[in-house]
Write a protein that holds these residues in place. Structure first.
Motif, short mmCIF file in Angstrom:
data_model
loop_
_atom_site.label_atom_id
_atom_site.label_comp_id
_atom_site.label_asym_id
_atom_site.label_seq_id
_atom_site.Cartn_x
_atom_site.Cartn_y
_atom_site.Cartn_z
N THR A 264 0.82 -1.22 0.00
CA THR A 264 0.00 0.00 0.00
C THR A 264 0.85 1.26 0.00
O THR A 264 0.36 2.33 -0.33
N ILE B 36 -9.10 7.52 10.99
CA ILE B 36 -9.65 8.88 10.99
C ILE B 36 -8.53 9.83 11.36
O ILE B 36 -7.67 9.49 12.19
N SER C 101 -7.58 11.38 15.89
CA SER C 101 -6.82 10.37 15.16
C SER C 101 -7.12 8.99 15.70
O SER C 101 -7.43 8.81 16.88
N GLY C 102 -7.03 8.01 14.81
CA GLY C 102 -7.25 6.63 15.20
C GLY C 102 -7.13 5.74 13.98
O GLY C 102 -7.40 6.17 12.86
N GLY C 103 -6.65 4.51 14.20
CA GLY C 103 -6.55 3.56 13.10
C GLY C 103 -5.47 3.93 12.10
O GLY C 103 -4.50 4.62 12.43
N TYR C 104 -5.65 3.47 10.87
CA TYR C 104 -4.64 3.68 9.84
C TYR C 104 -4.88 5.01 9.15
O TYR C 104 -5.96 5.24 8.59
N THR C 105 -3.87 5.89 9.17
CA THR C 105 -4.05 7.21 8.58
C THR C 105 -2.98 7.51 7.53
O THR C 105 -2.87 8.63 7.07
N GLY C 106 -2.21 6.47 7.16
CA GLY C 106 -1.19 6.68 6.13
C GLY C 106 -1.78 6.60 4.73
O GLY C 106 -2.99 6.65 4.53
N LYS C 107 -0.88 6.47 3.75
CA LYS C 107 -1.34 6.33 2.37
C LYS C 107 -2.05 5.00 2.21
O LYS C 107 -1.77 4.04 2.92
N GLY C 108 -2.91 4.91 1.22
CA GLY C 108 -3.56 3.63 0.95
C GLY C 108 -4.61 3.29 1.99
O GLY C 108 -5.25 4.18 2.55
N PHE C 109 -4.79 2.02 2.25
CA PHE C 109 -5.90 1.56 3.06
C PHE C 109 -5.45 0.40 3.92
O PHE C 109 -4.59 -0.38 3.52
N LYS C 110 -6.00 0.29 5.10
CA LYS C 110 -5.70 -0.83 5.97
C LYS C 110 -6.99 -1.21 6.68
O LYS C 110 -7.60 -0.39 7.35
N THR C 111 -7.40 -2.47 6.52
CA THR C 111 -8.69 -2.89 7.07
C THR C 111 -8.51 -3.31 8.52
O THR C 111 -8.49 -4.49 8.85
N VAL C 112 -8.41 -2.30 9.38
CA VAL C 112 -8.10 -2.53 10.78
C VAL C 112 -9.22 -1.94 11.64
O VAL C 112 -9.86 -0.97 11.25
N ILE C 113 -9.46 -2.58 12.77
CA ILE C 113 -10.26 -1.93 13.82
C ILE C 113 -9.26 -1.55 14.90
O ILE C 113 -8.62 -2.42 15.50
N GLN D 116 0.85 -6.18 4.97
CA GLN D 116 0.30 -4.95 5.55
C GLN D 116 1.41 -4.04 6.07
O GLN D 116 2.51 -4.52 6.37
N HIS E 6 -8.24 -7.18 12.86
CA HIS E 6 -8.56 -7.28 11.44
C HIS E 6 -10.06 -7.03 11.29
O HIS E 6 -10.87 -7.69 11.94
N SER E 7 -10.42 -6.05 10.47
CA SER E 7 -11.83 -5.68 10.38
C SER E 7 -12.67 -6.73 9.67
O SER E 7 -13.89 -6.69 9.71
N HIS F 272 -11.19 2.51 -2.56
CA HIS F 272 -10.11 1.57 -2.26
C HIS F 272 -10.64 0.14 -2.36
O HIS F 272 -10.95 -0.48 -1.35
N ASN G 167 -11.94 2.58 9.55
CA ASN G 167 -10.62 1.96 9.74
C ASN G 167 -9.54 2.97 10.09
O ASN G 167 -8.46 2.60 10.53
#
Lengths: 462, 462
Positions: free
Chosen positions: A33, A311, B312-324, A92, B220-221, A368, A309
């Motif tokens: 990613t 914010i 802020s919370g979870g994945y905030t970088g480039k792309g996508f990450k299906t995370v809780i 990941q 993993h979401s 995405h 996922n």
């Protein structure tokens, strides 16, 4: 079965060397990613093509507009089925990095107090360790018998963790080459440490990134607070409204086409004996947070969801900054079940957001990935053979389960190539995939190799 | 007035050299909220103490448990009033860095198409440029007359942008030394480019950081989505509920003690002729987002607010990450008006959050500063003298206004030292303080110096 026995013995004998090969692959940080890791993704593809070539496959790294694919072919006996094995070599991201006890790309084997061993590294379970179980099974067959019991195509993707943008064009462009009698997809879990599983249902996925914008620049919250739109509030309000008090999703049309699983299926899930407390207790939770009145297995196997996922917005560093941000971003994903159309869900979500945007705000969406859910037929003869082969290897018989996660490729194999998939994997629920300290049990790695040897032998048997 | 004329001429003559001194100060990245910049904060304090010593002040860098204070004293004529000048040498963080057109700590003077010049750098307007206007006025008085028309104490803080944790203990410990007849606080704006302003009302501030936690690790979401609590959703829901559909704050007791300004005050604000569209148009907005039925001046000068300053919370970088995510964080601030008690507001907010926490979730709070609002008396003779002095310098007469921002020190001066403050500053609404490309008008810098010379002369006159 003499051949199979010697192949199994060969796998036992060469476990250490197979672990060295896996470790070499795990050392390559193939994070798909993040564009900064593109070269590392290519390295992983080249490593695998090279290894498959050494085994005797006709193997190549195949270009795409994104990360490359690896495709390898090997003939089988006249009349034997053609199987296509699928795995993915990308992994990941590793954040939060400071929660890793060892380097994510420095694989180590740890021995636990109960004597079991585990391989710790990003990608050990998802999916490098899993895909190597199949490759090692092929290697052992070649070493012991000089051939493989089936015609085998190996197809390894490098964009599974980043929405698989190149997958569909690649399948379409190589339709004949990649069409086999069945796909063997190794990216799933066992039911428990002793019980192998074949997943027969998989949720689909729609990923969306949304950026809400208000003022033309960041504002001082003293001068403007109370008068200027705050995009974080706008975002929070929309996300809050997306779910109702009973855990349901409020987007109009979201549940269109969703059906209840047959009572017989629900009964078989109940027979698995998984309590909500056990499922959630492993991660420090106790109460199912989804739709009221449903077990966690129902919530994760048969019901669609909406999850944020990620914010971010405003000042998120140390300390405090009294700012009203110009924009705020959320990454939202929807898990879909059979009957839901990813394109319609994406459009319904976008409308839902747009209808709730207050004056002076705008929103931008970035898709995405999107893939429908799939439900495999329960009555395939190949499924029966695989189920028996797994039951021969493990302490307990194989079970057929649902799966909350999405493996988009399975839907694409079906819709584009007309090919069904058997989803067989050796991960465990506590492998911490997508999290710090991801691991793969040594038992999974070893008996996974033996399982594939048994399955290949069973599918190839006349 | 012969003395004043020569002082003003001296300021005109030395503008370039005063700009060099300001630039040297602006080059020091004294970001107080980030511990990585502690040494830079000290450098800024030492720079200022050194400069004040060179002018003839008895100046020292004074230790605190946090960033140091600068305190400098200079005698005045027998019987002249004692004034304490307050400013702060610390600055806000600079993110998002990629939106700066020039380096935030590489000050440049840009000439605009209309011929006006501006000084661009972090801290140029907030508050280094402003505090130097006063120091330059003192320098010119010393150069031209050998003394100052008032007894002057200069008190410069280094934690204004990070909640002023050391301020109160320092005021208490140095009560006699810092008690003057009046404080002159230079950290505010003009009404417009031609109209100087004295702020007579200031909102207070309560800052809170909250961390909501659910699962013991990131999930993993796919596996957990629909069954596990998602702390981003929990946070979004609580933040959304904190405001009602009409822009009001829903926290119980939030408006206790809040009074409407007298009709005469509202009328004077209306007479300023500031339209909502003009106030908001400058930053790309058009509609007041706060409490319905109130003008932006009412919303920002007389009404309390709740704003999320960061999330802020979870994945905030480039792309996508299906995370809780395992946790999510928000930084929230409340602007207070007269009658609200910061401690009660903080407690009410915490209760509001705790009452809404679902099962399996916990919350942790971190306080970031708290100060009550203040309302200055309108009938002080010092206020009249300052108002006249400002009116002599600028094209239009000085006006008395409210202020949406918080300057906690003003409340502390009053409660701890019994000292009233005159809030006089030369910033403009488009200075982009706390934002990229912060600037200070050259006119503000130049005529600000001249204004202080006039005010010192007026306050010192018998």
């Amino acid at each position: 079965m003499a051949n199979l026995d010697s192949v199994l013995a060969c796998l036992d004998l060469n476990l250490d060397r197979s672990l060295e090969r896996l470790s070499a692959l795990l050392r390559i940080p193939s994070i798909s990613t993040d564009p900064d890791y593109a070269e590392q993704c290519r390295l992983a593809a080249e490593f695998l093509a090279g290894d498959l070539g050494a085994i005797g496959f006709e193997a190549a790294v195949r270009e795409t507009p994104g990360h490359p694919m690896v495709v390898a072919h090997h003939d089988g006996p006249e009349g034997a089925p053609h199987v296509l094995f699928y795995g993915h070599y990308d992994v990941q991201p590793v954040d939060p990095l400071d929660e890793w006890k060892t380097g994510p790309f420095e694989p180590v084997v740890s021995q636990m107090p109960d004597g079991t061993k585990r391989i710790v590294a990003r990608g050990s379970a998802d999916d490098k360790g899993q895909l190597m179980t199949f490759i090692e099974a092929c290697r052992a067959f070649k070493a012991e018998t000089g051939g493989l019991p089936c015609k085998v195509t190996i197809f390894l993707e490098g964009e599974e963790e980043s929405g698989s943008p190149s997958l569909n064009p690649f399948l379409d462009a190589n339709r004949d080459e990649l069409s086999a009698d069945v796909a063997l997809v190794c990216d799933t879990n066992m039911w428990d440490r002793e019980t192998p599983a074949i997943s027969t249902g998989l949720r689909g996925l729609v990923g969306e990134e949304m950026v809400v914008r208000a003022a033309s620049r960041d504002l001082h919250s003293g001068y403007y607070g109370g008068a200027a739109q705050n995009p974080i509030h706008v975002l929070a309000k929309i996300l809050a409204e997306m779910r109702d008090a009973d855990g349901g999703v409020t987007i109009p049309g979201f549940y269109d086409g969703v059906e209840e699983p047959p009572e017989s299926v629900k009964a078989s899930w109940r027979a698995l004996g998984m309590s909500d407390a056990a499922f959630l207790g492993e991660v420090g939770l106790s109460v199912p947070a989804g739709e009221k009145g449903r077990s966690v297995l129902e919530q994760t196997w048969s019901r669609p969801t909406a999850e944020v996922n990620g914010i971010s917005g405003g000042y998120t560093g140390k300390g405090f900054k009294t700012v009203i941000a110009a924009e705020a971003t959320a990454k939202v994903s929807f898990r879909l079940v059979a009957g839901q159309d990813p394109a319609k869900i994406r459009a319904a979500f976008r409308s839902f957001v747009e209808e709730r945007l207050p004056e002076d705000c705008s929103v931008e969406f970035h898709p995405h990935g999107g893939s429908p859910a799939i439900q495999l037929p329960f009555d395939s003869p190949l499924l029966d053979k695989a189920r028996q082969a797994l039951s021969d290897e493990w302490p307990k018989p194989a079970v057929m389960i649902g799966m909350g996660g999405s493996i988009p490729v399975v839907g694409e194999f079906k819709s584009r190539l007309g090919m069904e998939s058997l989803l067989i994997g050796f991960g465990l629920g506590d492998d911490a995939i997508h999290s710090p300290n991801e691991k793969y049990e040594m038992t999974s790695f070893h008996k996974g190799q033996r399982s594939w040897a048994r399955i290949l032998a069973a599918l190839g048997a006349r």
